[in-house]
Design an enzyme around this catalytic site. Structure first.
Site, PDB file in Angstrom:
ATOM      1  N   LYS A  26      -8.881   6.583  -7.280  1.00 22.36           N
ATOM      2  CA  LYS A  26      -8.572   6.775  -8.638  1.00 22.36           C
ATOM      3  C   LYS A  26      -9.699   7.726  -9.039  1.00 22.36           C
ATOM      4  O   LYS A  26     -10.407   7.160  -9.808  1.00 22.36           O
ATOM      5  CB  LYS A  26      -8.178   5.459  -9.417  1.00 22.36           C
ATOM      6  CG  LYS A  26      -7.363   5.677 -10.577  1.00 22.36           C
ATOM      7  CD  LYS A  26      -6.552   4.647 -11.239  1.00 22.36           C
ATOM      8  CE  LYS A  26      -5.806   4.717 -12.527  1.00 22.36           C
ATOM      9  NZ  LYS A  26      -4.689   5.618 -12.400  1.00 22.36           N
ATOM     10  N   LEU A  82      -1.866   6.701  -4.633  1.00 25.51           N
ATOM     11  CA  LEU A  82      -2.564   5.887  -5.512  1.00 25.51           C
ATOM     12  C   LEU A  82      -1.816   4.391  -5.271  1.00 25.51           C
ATOM     13  O   LEU A  82      -0.738   4.250  -5.575  1.00 25.51           O
ATOM     14  CB  LEU A  82      -2.626   6.265  -7.025  1.00 25.51           C
ATOM     15  CG  LEU A  82      -3.743   5.088  -7.567  1.00 25.51           C
ATOM     16  CD1 LEU A  82      -5.037   5.352  -7.278  1.00 25.51           C
ATOM     17  CD2 LEU A  82      -3.292   4.968  -9.030  1.00 25.51           C
ATOM     18  N   TYR A 101     -11.961   6.078 -12.346  1.00 23.47           N
ATOM     19  CA  TYR A 101     -11.557   5.472 -13.588  1.00 23.47           C
ATOM     20  C   TYR A 101     -10.225   4.450 -13.420  1.00 23.47           C
ATOM     21  O   TYR A 101      -9.881   4.402 -12.258  1.00 23.47           O
ATOM     22  CB  TYR A 101     -10.933   6.223 -14.561  1.00 23.47           C
ATOM     23  CG  TYR A 101      -9.562   6.958 -14.342  1.00 23.47           C
ATOM     24  CD1 TYR A 101      -9.555   7.881 -13.284  1.00 23.47           C
ATOM     25  CD2 TYR A 101      -8.425   6.565 -15.173  1.00 23.47           C
ATOM     26  CE1 TYR A 101      -8.219   8.609 -13.072  1.00 23.47           C
ATOM     27  CE2 TYR A 101      -7.132   7.049 -14.730  1.00 23.47           C
ATOM     28  CZ  TYR A 101      -6.995   8.110 -13.849  1.00 23.47           C
ATOM     29  OH  TYR A 101      -5.842   8.820 -13.564  1.00 23.47           O
ATOM     30  N   GLU A 160       4.345  10.071  -4.358  1.00 24.98           N
ATOM     31  CA  GLU A 160       4.241   9.371  -5.859  1.00 24.98           C
ATOM     32  C   GLU A 160       4.864  10.123  -6.857  1.00 24.98           C
ATOM     33  O   GLU A 160       4.979  11.581  -6.633  1.00 24.98           O
ATOM     34  CB  GLU A 160       2.955   8.531  -6.002  1.00 24.98           C
ATOM     35  CG  GLU A 160       1.980   9.642  -5.924  1.00 24.98           C
ATOM     36  CD  GLU A 160       0.640   9.060  -6.155  1.00 24.98           C
ATOM     37  OE1 GLU A 160       0.386   7.840  -6.825  1.00 24.98           O
ATOM     38  OE2 GLU A 160      -0.491   9.550  -5.792  1.00 24.98           O
TER      39      GLU A 160
HETATM   40  N1  PDD Z   1      -1.935   6.455 -13.731  1.00 24.54           N
HETATM   41  N2  PDD Z   1      -0.032   7.348  -9.120  1.00 24.54           N
HETATM   42  C1  PDD Z   1      -0.899   7.927  -9.799  1.00 24.54           C
HETATM   43  C2  PDD Z   1      -1.175   9.454  -9.604  1.00 24.54           C
HETATM   44  C3  PDD Z   1      -1.458   7.662 -11.334  1.00 24.54           C
HETATM   45  O1  PDD Z   1      -1.981   8.273 -11.967  1.00 24.54           O
HETATM   46  C4  PDD Z   1      -0.781   6.311 -11.672  1.00 24.54           C
HETATM   47  C5  PDD Z   1      -1.206   5.563 -13.124  1.00 24.54           C
HETATM   48  C6  PDD Z   1      -0.020   5.487 -10.793  1.00 24.54           C
HETATM   49  C7  PDD Z   1       0.320   4.093 -11.014  1.00 24.54           C
HETATM   50  O2  PDD Z   1      -0.694   3.075 -10.942  1.00 24.54           O
HETATM   51  P1  PDD Z   1      -0.804   1.787 -11.946  1.00 24.54           P
HETATM   52  O3  PDD Z   1       0.500   0.973 -11.623  1.00 24.54           O
HETATM   53  O4  PDD Z   1      -2.031   1.059 -11.317  1.00 24.54           O
HETATM   54  O5  PDD Z   1      -0.903   2.317 -13.450  1.00 24.54           O
HETATM   55  C8  PDD Z   1       0.235   6.085  -9.767  1.00 24.54           C
HETATM   56  C9  PDD Z   1      -2.569   5.910 -15.148  1.00 24.54           C
HETATM   57  C10 PDD Z   1      -1.843   4.846 -15.823  1.00 24.54           C
HETATM   58  C11 PDD Z   1      -3.410   6.930 -15.807  1.00 24.54           C
HETATM   59  O6  PDD Z   1      -3.790   7.995 -15.284  1.00 24.54           O
HETATM   60  O7  PDD Z   1      -3.326   7.036 -17.016  1.00 24.54           O
END
Ligand code: PDD
Length: 288
Positions: free
Chosen positions: A147, A203, A32, A179
């Site tokens: 992801k 991620l 996703y 993270e």
């Molecule tokens: N999640 N690391 C993890 C495990 C995450 O789930 C997310 C973001 C990030 C940040 O990535 P980005 O800057 O590309 O949003 C890092 C999204 C927002 C979610 O699962 O809803």
């Protein structure tokens, strides 16, 4: 009424149906993206679609839509939603199977689902006060660069924070920061921005990239490398970043104040300003 996209159709959320035999439902077999939209302009769309492509390739699933088709779907959802600022979910699962079996069926049609929700970026009060976090061992698998929709470990780890009255859980593997449960983490020490290096343990965040680009543009010294637990605990500032939270200061970790203040730090305030300026150029169509 929320309109969603499901397998070629635009329809009300309440009318959207998938099979209980969907591998996304039974195995978490899918990937996703979450894309923020400001003033009806998707932020870093090309980068989100590129990361979706890498996630799909990593789970051996052909991209069901061309870039043009993704753009068309997103454009319509963005235009039809009732809010100017939105959060768009793109989700692709391997699809429904006839017989439950871990191995992939020979022929299978992926399920494509897109949902728009209102985007609520953190309010000013939260950005000034900051958030509290806890730490935990990173119990996830070794392919966190994908992801994937199989987010059980992330959900359990985020809930640990909620149960402790905190907003995020910082994850450590063998004493090294990976993270947050749903965010990337940055450390400020003596005026230097420290960022964990991208690898299979985290991620590759789109917001993470924006923060590093803004640091470079504005001359903030940066080190991208492994960050030890002790360095996190001795930080002057800690930040979390994500598409929906943007950049937020973490002012308490495991019940101890971060840095001197226990409130948003001076480097955070600069970065937040740069981030908002950059968003404005995106909204005017001068950048993406
Ligand atoms: N999640 N690391 C993890 C495990 C995450 O789930 C997310 C973001 C990030 C940040 O990535 P980005 O800057 O590309 O949003 C890092 C999204 C927002 C979610 O699962 O809803």
């Amino acid at each position: 009424m929320t309109c969603v996209y499901l397998n070629g159709e635009f329809l009300p959320l309440a009318a959207a149906r998938i099979s209980p035999m969907d591998r996304g439902f039974l195995f978490g077999d899918g990937v996703y993206e979450v894309i923020p939209v400001y003033s009806r302009r998707p932020f870093r769309l090309a980068e989100h679609l590129a990361r979706l492509q890498s996630s799909l390739a990593a789970i051996r699933l052909a991209n069901p839509l061309t870039p043009e088709a993704w753009h068309a779907v997103i454009e319509r959802l963005v235009a039809e939603a009732e809010w100017n600022n939105q959060s768009i979910l793109l989700q692709v699962t391997r699809g429904p199977m006839a017989v439950r079996n871990h191995a992939f069926p020979a022929t299978i049609t992926p399920t494509v689902f897109c949902l728009v929700e209102p985007l609520h970026t953190p309010p000013a009060e939260l950005r000034e006060k900051g958030i509290a976090a806890i730490s935990a061992a990173d119990t996830r698998w070794l392919r966190c660069n994908i992801k994937a929709t199989s987010l059980l470990a992330n959900c359990l780890l985020r809930q640990m924070a909620m149960d402790a009255g905190c907003a995020e859980t910082l994850l450590f593997r063998d004493g090294i920061l990976s993270e947050g449960a749903a965010s990337n983490i940055f450390v400020i020490k003596s005026g230097v921005l420290l960022a964990p290096q991208k690898n299979h343990l985290m991620l590759p965040g789109i917001t993470y990239d924006v923060v590093l680009e803004l640091a470079a543009q504005h001359g903030l010294p940066t080190e991208v490398r492994d960050i030890a637990d002790a360095e996190v605990r001795a930080a002057d500032e800690l930040w979390m970043t994500s598409s929906t939270k943007e950049v937020l200061p973490i002012v308490e970790l495991d019940g101890r104040k971060v840095g001197a203040g226990g409130t948003a730090g001076p480097v955070f305030k600069k970065m937040y300003g740069w981030y908002q300026d950059f968003k404005r150029t995106v909204m005017h169509g001068d950048a993406s």
